[in-house]
Design a protein around this motif. Structure first.
Motif, mmCIF file in Angstrom:
data_model
loop_
_atom_site.group_PDB
_atom_site.id
_atom_site.type_symbol
_atom_site.label_atom_id
_atom_site.label_comp_id
_atom_site.label_asym_id
_atom_site.label_seq_id
_atom_site.Cartn_x
_atom_site.Cartn_y
_atom_site.Cartn_z
ATOM 1 N N GLU A 25 5.271 14.747 32.728
ATOM 2 C CA GLU A 25 6.946 15.346 31.196
ATOM 3 C C GLU A 25 6.754 14.053 30.487
ATOM 4 O O GLU A 25 6.057 12.697 30.719
ATOM 5 N N GLU A 26 7.539 13.866 29.215
ATOM 6 C CA GLU A 26 7.672 13.965 28.443
ATOM 7 C C GLU A 26 8.947 12.760 28.437
ATOM 8 O O GLU A 26 9.952 13.362 28.653
ATOM 9 N N ASP A 27 9.416 11.714 28.296
ATOM 10 C CA ASP A 27 10.571 10.747 28.009
ATOM 11 C C ASP A 27 11.426 11.512 27.165
ATOM 12 O O ASP A 27 10.654 11.923 25.869
ATOM 13 N N ALA A 28 12.816 11.209 27.284
ATOM 14 C CA ALA A 28 13.852 11.695 26.131
ATOM 15 C C ALA A 28 14.312 9.833 25.611
ATOM 16 O O ALA A 28 14.114 8.673 25.813
ATOM 17 N N GLY A 29 14.855 9.952 24.338
ATOM 18 C CA GLY A 29 14.662 8.387 24.330
ATOM 19 C C GLY A 29 16.226 8.440 24.341
ATOM 20 O O GLY A 29 16.767 8.403 25.362
ATOM 21 N N LYS A 30 17.061 7.175 23.628
ATOM 22 C CA LYS A 30 17.736 6.988 24.025
ATOM 23 C C LYS A 30 19.055 6.237 23.169
ATOM 24 O O LYS A 30 18.898 6.226 21.797
ATOM 25 N N SER A 31 20.559 7.487 23.623
ATOM 26 C CA SER A 31 21.507 7.103 23.084
ATOM 27 C C SER A 31 21.954 5.952 23.289
ATOM 28 O O SER A 31 22.428 5.323 24.120
ATOM 29 N N MET A 32 22.646 5.226 22.492
ATOM 30 C CA MET A 32 23.753 4.042 22.368
ATOM 31 C C MET A 32 25.062 4.315 21.556
ATOM 32 O O MET A 32 24.872 4.260 21.438
ATOM 33 N N HIS A 33 25.791 3.372 22.671
ATOM 34 C CA HIS A 33 27.114 3.721 22.695
ATOM 35 C C HIS A 33 27.762 1.765 21.929
ATOM 36 O O HIS A 33 28.167 1.299 23.225
ATOM 37 N N ASP A 34 28.414 1.517 20.862
ATOM 38 C CA ASP A 34 27.831 0.363 21.329
ATOM 39 C C ASP A 34 29.720 -0.221 20.457
ATOM 40 O O ASP A 34 29.790 -1.695 20.777
ATOM 41 N N GLY A 35 30.755 0.536 20.260
ATOM 42 C CA GLY A 35 31.998 0.747 19.826
ATOM 43 C C GLY A 35 32.178 -0.064 18.276
ATOM 44 O O GLY A 35 33.472 0.208 17.792
ATOM 45 N N GLU A 36 31.312 0.072 17.646
ATOM 46 C CA GLU A 36 31.624 -0.760 16.419
ATOM 47 C C GLU A 36 30.999 0.802 15.330
ATOM 48 O O GLU A 36 30.936 0.145 14.304
ATOM 49 N N HIS A 37 30.372 1.298 16.397
ATOM 50 C CA HIS A 37 29.809 2.321 15.130
ATOM 51 C C HIS A 37 30.397 3.945 15.431
ATOM 52 O O HIS A 37 30.997 4.402 17.139
ATOM 53 N N LYS A 38 30.915 4.764 14.466
ATOM 54 C CA LYS A 38 31.537 5.763 14.700
ATOM 55 C C LYS A 38 29.836 6.787 15.325
ATOM 56 O O LYS A 38 28.955 7.047 15.150
ATOM 57 N N GLY A 39 30.690 7.683 16.497
ATOM 58 C CA GLY A 39 29.709 8.270 17.078
ATOM 59 C C GLY A 39 28.854 7.686 18.253
ATOM 60 O O GLY A 39 28.659 6.531 18.163
ATOM 61 N N SER A 40 27.373 8.377 18.000
ATOM 62 C CA SER A 40 26.803 7.519 18.786
ATOM 63 C C SER A 40 25.104 7.233 18.037
ATOM 64 O O SER A 40 24.347 7.518 17.126
ATOM 65 N N LEU A 41 24.596 5.761 18.452
ATOM 66 C CA LEU A 41 22.608 5.105 17.929
ATOM 67 C C LEU A 41 22.129 5.814 18.312
ATOM 68 O O LEU A 41 22.077 5.885 20.101
ATOM 69 N N LEU A 42 20.702 5.955 17.638
ATOM 70 C CA LEU A 42 19.391 6.870 19.237
ATOM 71 C C LEU A 42 18.979 6.379 18.581
ATOM 72 O O LEU A 42 18.216 5.383 17.459
ATOM 73 N N ASP A 43 17.913 5.639 19.301
ATOM 74 C CA ASP A 43 16.438 5.152 19.597
ATOM 75 C C ASP A 43 15.189 5.495 19.969
ATOM 76 O O ASP A 43 14.999 6.093 21.034
ATOM 77 N N PHE A 44 14.527 6.266 19.362
ATOM 78 C CA PHE A 44 13.310 7.213 19.181
ATOM 79 C C PHE A 44 12.348 6.853 19.974
ATOM 80 O O PHE A 44 11.062 7.378 20.547
ATOM 81 N N ASN A 45 11.943 4.795 20.460
ATOM 82 C CA ASN A 45 11.073 4.596 20.671
ATOM 83 C C ASN A 45 10.509 4.730 22.043
ATOM 84 O O ASN A 45 9.672 5.256 21.995
ATOM 85 N N ARG A 46 11.352 5.480 23.307
ATOM 86 C CA ARG A 46 11.052 5.991 24.066
ATOM 87 C C ARG A 46 11.256 7.305 24.412
ATOM 88 O O ARG A 46 10.157 7.867 24.996
ATOM 89 N N ALA A 47 11.338 7.874 23.127
ATOM 90 C CA ALA A 47 10.949 9.352 23.128
ATOM 91 C C ALA A 47 9.591 9.738 22.886
ATOM 92 O O ALA A 47 8.717 8.896 22.354
ATOM 93 N N GLY A 48 8.906 10.573 23.993
ATOM 94 C CA GLY A 48 7.647 10.678 24.263
ATOM 95 C C GLY A 48 6.687 10.162 24.982
ATOM 96 O O GLY A 48 5.654 10.774 25.499
ATOM 97 N N THR A 49 7.562 8.510 25.687
ATOM 98 C CA THR A 49 6.589 8.368 26.649
ATOM 99 C C THR A 49 6.407 8.913 27.952
ATOM 100 O O THR A 49 6.865 9.710 28.562
ATOM 101 N N PRO A 50 4.963 8.867 27.802
ATOM 102 C CA PRO A 50 4.485 9.818 29.211
ATOM 103 C C PRO A 50 5.085 9.261 30.822
ATOM 104 O O PRO A 50 5.468 8.599 31.045
ATOM 105 N N LEU A 51 6.002 10.373 31.863
ATOM 106 C CA LEU A 51 6.405 10.493 32.857
ATOM 107 C C LEU A 51 5.124 11.164 33.859
ATOM 108 O O LEU A 51 5.189 12.158 33.697
ATOM 109 N N ILE A 52 5.493 10.942 35.378
ATOM 110 C CA ILE A 52 5.398 12.039 36.242
ATOM 111 C C ILE A 52 6.517 11.941 36.752
ATOM 112 O O ILE A 52 7.421 10.416 37.466
#
Length: 484
Positions: free
Chosen positions: A129-156
């Motif tokens: 299956e494919e991996d999801a991206g990464k959601s980050m919550h750093d306190g300096e921004h409203k809402g969440s920051l999304l990093d899609f680098n990991r999205a689509g990475t192959p997993l077993i």
């Protein structure tokens, strides 16, 4: 041996996600790399732009088959992908491409340590299956920051049957999986970076019952120790609720590393809540007989088999053999050295000790001292010409700096040969003991630990050249004479 409370026994099933070490993602040409600048490894396919179509990564399929072969699975020669309709905020498509109906590997098992024996843990399946991206919550921004680098990475995803009966067995199974992943080179098995993650389905049932209790899933634990800690906590939490006559809720919980406790996150979805259906953009994949035979022929002997061979053939301890067998390059170096040097235990000591300390995570292909040169160094120690401390520090380092030189040549150049002359050493021992009358008296009054002090002084006066065995014998003999 099972983890037990007064009335209950533990039943655990694991879902182990292994990130595959392919150069690109599962369905897109984006770079598959950890730690890069956020959103730098993305493409229109990863970002789900309209009109884009996925293309399966053949290397990911190869790695999944190799892992299945290593785990004694049946390889599905017709396999397909499905869509899992569950909201992932960090997967732009809004669904995950996975395998439901036709996984690539079916069944299988691994044998792991359990108490004083071995237990076979059966697998249900291994699927891609494919991996999801990464959601980050750093306190300096409203809402969440999304990093899609990991999205689509192959997993077993490796799914066990609910057969694990203790935190120890769970930890040993994860350790074995990580060994195989690294040995085959299909992934790096780094739990801290998230390239190997584990979910644990944990339940308790009455002793003697064959009916499973209500399970709770603990998600995304990032170390073997934390998996074991979460299981231990759930044993206490669930048994306490059951003792009070309460029911266990089927839910997903998270594990808090700081407190060692689990906390509720959401009610657990059932499989039909995901609304799986065949992915219309991906044709089924047929694994040919010839391709499967080719991969089987390329499979190396695995760590467990190598470790057993090292014990049977060379008489190594279980501990030594398991460490050497963890890496193919390390095992190859041992086997090469063992062909020319019969001091098998000494070879293992050098590999596990000084050589491993020098190499760290580097491969043995970068190690400058050949097996032949190591044999020469071991022979100098075993023949009494060098003491181990001098060999493992001064000579070893000099051989690394000048790999074209042998141990004999270096020992001569640096005047490091051990002093085996008993008469000369006796003079040094006499000088040391005569200069420390108070310590000698204390030794005779029962402070036997002072022999280490005497030895240290002898080694210092001999500039490290005294043969430790001879020096020890002379110190003990001289102390007895002084007692009289």
């Amino acid at each position: 041996m099972k983890e037990k409370t007064s009335q209950y026994e533990l039943v655990v099933g694991l879902e182990v996600h292994v990130q595959l070490a392919t150069e690109s993602k599962l369905f897109a040409p984006d770079k598959n790399s950890f730690g890069d600048t956020p959103n730098s490894n993305v493409s229109p396919i990863t970002l789900a732009h309209p009109g884009t179509l996925p293309m399966p990564n053949s290397k990911a399929i190869e790695y999944a088959i190799k892992m299945g072969l290593a785990c004694n699975c049946e390889i599905s020669q017709l396999t397909s992908f499905d869509r899992k309709n569950y909201f992932y905020p960090d997967l732009p498509k809004g669904y995950q491409t996975t395998q439901d109906n036709q996984p690539i590997c079916i069944g299988g098992y691994l044998d792991v340590k359990s108490g004083v024996g071995t237990k076979r843990i059966n697998l249900n399946r291994i699927h891609i299956e494919e991996d999801a991206g990464k959601s980050m919550h750093d306190g300096e921004h409203k809402g969440s920051l999304l990093d899609f680098n990991r999205a689509g990475t192959p997993l077993i995803e490796m799914v066990t049957e609910p057969e694990i009966g203790s935190a120890e067995e769970a930890g040993n199974l994860l350790t074995e999986i990580r060994k195989i992943v690294r040995f085959l080179g299909v992934g790096d098995g780094n739990m801290e970076e998230g390239s190997l993650r584990c979910d644990a389905n944990i339940s308790l049932r009455k002793k003697g019952s064959d009916k499973l209790g209500q399970k709770v899933e603990i998600k995304n634990m990032n170390s073997i120790r934390n998996v074991q800690r979460a299981i231990q906590h759930e044993i206490q939490r669930q048994s306490s609720l059951l003792d009070q006559g309460k029911t266990i809720k089927q839910e997903t919980r998270g594990f808090d590393d700081a407190t060692g406790k689990t906390t509720a996150q959401r009610s657990k979805e059932e499989a039909n809540d995901y609304r799986y259906f065949p992915c219309p953009d991906l044709l089924p994949i047929k694994i040919s007989d010839s391709y499967l035979s080719e991969l089987k022929a390329l499979m190396p002997k695995l760590p467990a088999a190598i470790a057993q061979d090292l014990q049977d053939q060379f008489g190594l301890t279980e501990y030594d053999s398991e460490i050497i067998a963890e890496r193919e390059d390390r095992a190859d170096y041992f086997y090469h050295a063992a062909k020319i040097c019969k001091h098998y235990k000494k070879i293992a000591n050098w590999i596990i000790g000084p050589i491993n300390n020098y190499l760290g995570d580097q491969l043995f292909t970068s190690f400058p001292i050949t097996a032949e040169r190591l044999h020469e160094l071991i022979d100098l120690v075993e023949s009494g010409k060098l003491n181990y401390n001098t060999a493992s520090t001064k000579v070893f380092q000099a051989m690394i700096d000048s790999p074209q030189k042998g141990a004999n040549e270096i020992a001569k150049e640096l005047s490091l040969y051990q002093d085996n002359d008993e008469s000369g050493l006796q003079k040094i021992v006499d000088e040391v003991l005569e200069g420390m009358p108070d310590k000698v008296k204390a030794y005779h009054n029962g402070k036997k630990g002072l022999t280490g002090l005497f030895m240290g002084q002898v080694m210092q006066k001999s500039k490290g050249k005294a043969n430790p065995q001879i020096a020890t014998k002379l110190i003990n003999e001289t102390l007895e004479k002084l007692r009289n």
